[in-house]
Write an enzyme that holds these catalytic residues in place. Sequence first.
Site: not given
Ligand code: NDP
Length: 247
Positions: A12, A14-15, A64, A90, A155, A157, A159, A188
Amino acid sequence: MSINGKVALVTGGSRGIGRAVALRLARDGVKVAINYKSNAEAAQWVVDAVTEMGGEAMAVSADVSKSERVEAMVKQVADSWGSIDILVNNAGIIHDGLLMRMTEEVWDEVINTNLKGTYNCTKAVLKFMVRKRWGRIINVVSVVGLEGNPGQSNYAASKAGVIAFSRSIAKEVAGRNITVNSVAPGYIATEIVADLSPEFKELIFSRIPQNRFGTVDDVANMVGYLASEEANYITGEVIRVDGGIEL
Ligand code: NDP
């Protein structure tokens, strides 16, 4: 001693948080494989940004939650760069709802991406680290996995599962000079929280002593530290990056 020249896979990447982690590691001289599921354009943006910095990056697509896809992705990175030294699990999704209304499909979707995805990637990458007797595995979890949150049982469970997985693997591989840690962000500012209503945002801020959402760099800095040689003696830990939040 530095991690300059090592190879990282950021799922993940990319974003959001993953993108900030990829850029941070690239700044430390690490070659970064940026995994994504479907948004190739976003992944390419990160590759271009790393290249402009004078670093090396490649975009690798794989869901993944699918072990065969993960195996193929890991092979692609290892064939190009010889190894994988740092894994940042991630990639993660949310699909919220009260348990009474949560379908099996929604439960499975979140568990399979967040928890099984971490298992798939860790298993596929570990052999390279064991061979080199050096490795860093960093799992991005959530404070929700530590404390629970209404409407997020799937979610939470997933994590909490990653945290227990992480602590167990840390013990399995400690003798091979591989550390395994989790970073637990609070709220975040990414697309995941962009759609929250202003009222809900106010409610959240009232629970955060720093009175703001964290930034993706707040999390990336901790991941960068755990990936570094300085964090050599830290393993099996969960480190909160949450502005002091009380859920
Ligand atoms: P975003 O939604 O901004 O980005 C998610 C990323 O994960 C993208 O790159 C997406 O790729 C990729 N992704 C999603 N599903 C899959 C998959 N099945 N296989 C491969 N890649 C996948 O997420 P965040 O940056 O907000 O979150 C990142 C991590 O941080 C997560 O694990 C989230 O649970 C955790 N987190 C986030 C918080 C927040 O407040 N933002 C707080 C606490 C934890 P694509 O665009 O190609 O689908």
